[in-house]
Design an enzyme around this catalytic site. Sequence first.
Site, PDB file in Angstrom:
ATOM      1  N   ASP A  16       5.406  -1.992   7.985  1.00 34.73           N
ATOM      2  CA  ASP A  16       5.395  -3.298   8.654  1.00 34.73           C
ATOM      3  C   ASP A  16       5.876  -3.185  10.102  1.00 34.73           C
ATOM      4  O   ASP A  16       6.665  -2.297  10.431  1.00 34.73           O
ATOM      5  CB  ASP A  16       6.292  -4.270   7.863  1.00 34.73           C
ATOM      6  N   GLY A  17       5.410  -4.094  10.928  1.00 38.27           N
ATOM      7  CA  GLY A  17       5.905  -4.206  12.302  1.00 38.27           C
ATOM      8  C   GLY A  17       4.915  -3.768  13.373  1.00 38.27           C
ATOM      9  O   GLY A  17       5.283  -3.675  14.552  1.00 38.27           O
ATOM     10  N   GLY A  19       2.401  -5.426  14.661  1.00 36.93           N
ATOM     11  CA  GLY A  19       2.162  -6.531  15.604  1.00 36.93           C
ATOM     12  C   GLY A  19       3.315  -6.672  16.592  1.00 36.93           C
ATOM     13  O   GLY A  19       3.105  -6.788  17.808  1.00 36.93           O
ATOM     14  N   TRP A  21       5.486  -4.396  17.412  1.00 35.13           N
ATOM     15  CA  TRP A  21       5.516  -3.189  18.263  1.00 35.13           C
ATOM     16  C   TRP A  21       4.596  -3.404  19.467  1.00 35.13           C
ATOM     17  O   TRP A  21       4.967  -3.132  20.611  1.00 35.13           O
ATOM     18  CB  TRP A  21       5.052  -1.991  17.445  1.00 35.13           C
ATOM     19  N   HIS A  33      -1.769  -1.651  15.310  1.00 38.00           N
ATOM     20  CA  HIS A  33      -2.426  -1.063  14.138  1.00 38.00           C
ATOM     21  C   HIS A  33      -2.976   0.331  14.482  1.00 38.00           C
ATOM     22  O   HIS A  33      -2.911   1.251  13.677  1.00 38.00           O
ATOM     23  CB  HIS A  33      -3.553  -1.969  13.630  1.00 38.00           C
ATOM     24  N   TRP A  65      -5.623 -11.191   4.020  1.00 37.99           N
ATOM     25  CA  TRP A  65      -6.955 -11.756   4.301  1.00 37.99           C
ATOM     26  C   TRP A  65      -6.854 -13.071   5.072  1.00 37.99           C
ATOM     27  O   TRP A  65      -7.824 -13.526   5.656  1.00 37.99           O
ATOM     28  CB  TRP A  65      -7.736 -11.986   2.996  1.00 37.99           C
ATOM     29  N   ARG A  67      -5.298 -13.578   7.710  1.00 37.85           N
ATOM     30  CA  ARG A  67      -5.156 -13.344   9.163  1.00 37.85           C
ATOM     31  C   ARG A  67      -6.470 -13.641   9.893  1.00 37.85           C
ATOM     32  O   ARG A  67      -7.533 -13.688   9.269  1.00 37.85           O
ATOM     33  CB  ARG A  67      -4.738 -11.895   9.396  1.00 37.85           C
ATOM     34  N   LEU A 127      -0.188  16.524  -2.767  1.00 36.04           N
ATOM     35  CA  LEU A 127       0.285  15.137  -2.684  1.00 36.04           C
ATOM     36  C   LEU A 127      -0.813  14.145  -3.068  1.00 36.04           C
ATOM     37  O   LEU A 127      -1.953  14.261  -2.629  1.00 36.04           O
ATOM     38  CB  LEU A 127       0.721  14.870  -1.229  1.00 36.04           C
ATOM     39  N   ARG A 190      12.239  -7.846   2.264  1.00 34.29           N
ATOM     40  CA  ARG A 190      11.491  -8.409   1.134  1.00 34.29           C
ATOM     41  C   ARG A 190      10.391  -7.441   0.726  1.00 34.29           C
ATOM     42  O   ARG A 190      10.053  -6.525   1.466  1.00 34.29           O
ATOM     43  CB  ARG A 190      10.908  -9.787   1.492  1.00 34.29           C
ATOM     44  N   LEU A 191       9.841  -7.713  -0.466  1.00 37.17           N
ATOM     45  CA  LEU A 191       8.787  -6.831  -0.991  1.00 37.17           C
ATOM     46  C   LEU A 191       7.393  -7.316  -0.623  1.00 37.17           C
ATOM     47  O   LEU A 191       6.430  -6.541  -0.667  1.00 37.17           O
ATOM     48  CB  LEU A 191       8.897  -6.708  -2.516  1.00 37.17           C
ATOM     49  N   SER A 192       7.251  -8.598  -0.283  1.00 39.82           N
ATOM     50  CA  SER A 192       5.937  -9.141   0.083  1.00 39.82           C
ATOM     51  C   SER A 192       4.835  -8.729  -0.901  1.00 39.82           C
ATOM     52  O   SER A 192       3.750  -8.311  -0.494  1.00 39.82           O
ATOM     53  CB  SER A 192       5.543  -8.735   1.515  1.00 39.82           C
TER      54      SER A 192
HETATM   55  C1  IPE Z   1       3.380  -6.617   4.074  1.00 42.04           C
HETATM   56  O1  IPE Z   1       3.537  -6.969   5.401  1.00 42.04           O
HETATM   57  C2  IPE Z   1       2.009  -6.040   3.859  1.00 42.04           C
HETATM   58  C3  IPE Z   1       1.755  -4.753   4.484  1.00 42.04           C
HETATM   59  C4  IPE Z   1       2.596  -4.034   5.148  1.00 42.04           C
HETATM   60  C5  IPE Z   1       0.419  -4.267   4.322  1.00 42.04           C
HETATM   61  P1  IPE Z   1       3.281  -8.460   5.921  1.00 42.04           P
HETATM   62  O2  IPE Z   1       3.512  -8.439   7.381  1.00 42.04           O
HETATM   63  O3  IPE Z   1       1.966  -8.936   5.449  1.00 42.04           O
HETATM   64  O4  IPE Z   1       4.408  -9.275   5.155  1.00 42.04           O
HETATM   65  P2  IPE Z   1       5.112 -10.665   5.473  1.00 42.04           P
HETATM   66  O5  IPE Z   1       4.017 -11.659   5.750  1.00 42.04           O
HETATM   67  O6  IPE Z   1       5.973 -10.470   6.668  1.00 42.04           O
HETATM   68  O7  IPE Z   1       5.915 -10.978   4.254  1.00 42.04           O
HETATM   69  C1  IPE Z   2       1.835  -4.302   9.203  1.00 39.01           C
HETATM   70  O1  IPE Z   2       2.131  -4.785  10.468  1.00 39.01           O
HETATM   71  C2  IPE Z   2       0.360  -4.068   9.015  1.00 39.01           C
HETATM   72  C3  IPE Z   2      -0.294  -5.030   8.117  1.00 39.01           C
HETATM   73  C4  IPE Z   2       0.302  -5.955   7.434  1.00 39.01           C
HETATM   74  C5  IPE Z   2      -1.739  -4.907   7.979  1.00 39.01           C
HETATM   75  P1  IPE Z   2       2.000  -6.324  10.844  1.00 39.01           P
HETATM   76  O2  IPE Z   2       0.624  -6.563  11.349  1.00 39.01           O
HETATM   77  O3  IPE Z   2       2.414  -7.175   9.705  1.00 39.01           O
HETATM   78  O4  IPE Z   2       3.033  -6.447  12.026  1.00 39.01           O
HETATM   79  P2  IPE Z   2       4.067  -7.627  12.288  1.00 39.01           P
HETATM   80  O5  IPE Z   2       4.852  -7.815  11.035  1.00 39.01           O
HETATM   81  O6  IPE Z   2       3.263  -8.840  12.626  1.00 39.01           O
HETATM   82  O7  IPE Z   2       4.903  -7.152  13.420  1.00 39.01           O
HETATM   83 MG    MG Z   3       4.198  -7.907   9.122  1.00 41.60          MG
END
Ligand code: IPE
Ligand code: IPE
Ligand code: MG
Length: 239
Positions: A16-17, A19, A21, A33, A65, A67, A127, A190-192
């Site tokens: 995660d992160g 966006g 970044w 990405h 989906w 997004r 792996l 969180r686990l999302s």
């Molecule tokens: C969880 O991240 C899904 C992936 C890393 C693929 P999200 O960015 O979708 O999660 P939330 O919306 O912050 O919970």
């Molecule tokens: C994780 O990064 C990638 C996916 C969920 C596809 P994000 O796109 O959720 O990045 P942030 O959380 O918005 O920074």
């Molecule tokens: Mg995210």
Amino acid sequence: MRSDNSLLTHVGIIMDGNGRWAKSRGLPRIDGHKAAEESIHEAVEYCGEIGIRYLTLFAFSTENWKRPRAEVSFIMFLLSRFIKRNVDNLDRKDVRIRATGRLDDLPSKPRADLDAAISRTESNQGLNLILALSYGGRAEIVDAVKSLTEEIQSGRKSVMDISEEAINSHMYLPDVPDPDLIIRTSGEIRLSNFLLWESAYSELYFTDVLWPDFRRRHMQEAFVDYKSRRRRFGDIDGN
Ligand code: IPE
Ligand code: IPE
Ligand code: MG
């Protein structure tokens, strides 16, 4: 399936992160990405080197989906590109590429590239690199309940046969042991919807590092932390 207390057999990563970044650099989200590919490389290489058997990467959730269409399309394009660029090298390194999730929801191009990579690396012994795509823990449980119910309706099983093992055998990848450690980057705690059934006794590790900045030293830190944990699985401490 539960694995031994001290072993690290299966690692899951909620990557995660991306966006944030990109935003912190004044770049569009999709650049985050793109930058994620290097982190994936390092994670796969490092896990391969130290003999981790399973690495599950949460790449796209059932909720993602929602997004904007352009972002989703770009992620799907990157998925195809990642597979095509890396399959030779992964195959050489004896990595077996696998996937978990509602793969039928993927557009035909990335799905075909994914299927080709999966069959090409099927007999590899190194792996297991598991890509979680259109994956949701709840969706997986729903799908398992559906297929178990079908078995019951057909008379092959009875209600009395419903057990944790039976449900487990209907999950997407029943042969894969539960994750020992789940790492989430970007500071979200969180686990999302990641591996809900399988994470019942996983150790959780959260770091503020954004996924595109995540390097092997961060992974090492997570593994050192894991080694210091005492997993009890509900039992009392041994000696
Ligand atoms: C969880 O991240 C899904 C992936 C890393 C693929 P999200 O960015 O979708 O999660 P939330 O919306 O912050 O919970
Ligand atoms: C994780 O990064 C990638 C996916 C969920 C596809 P994000 O796109 O959720 O990045 P942030 O959380 O918005 O920074
Ligand atoms: Mg995210």
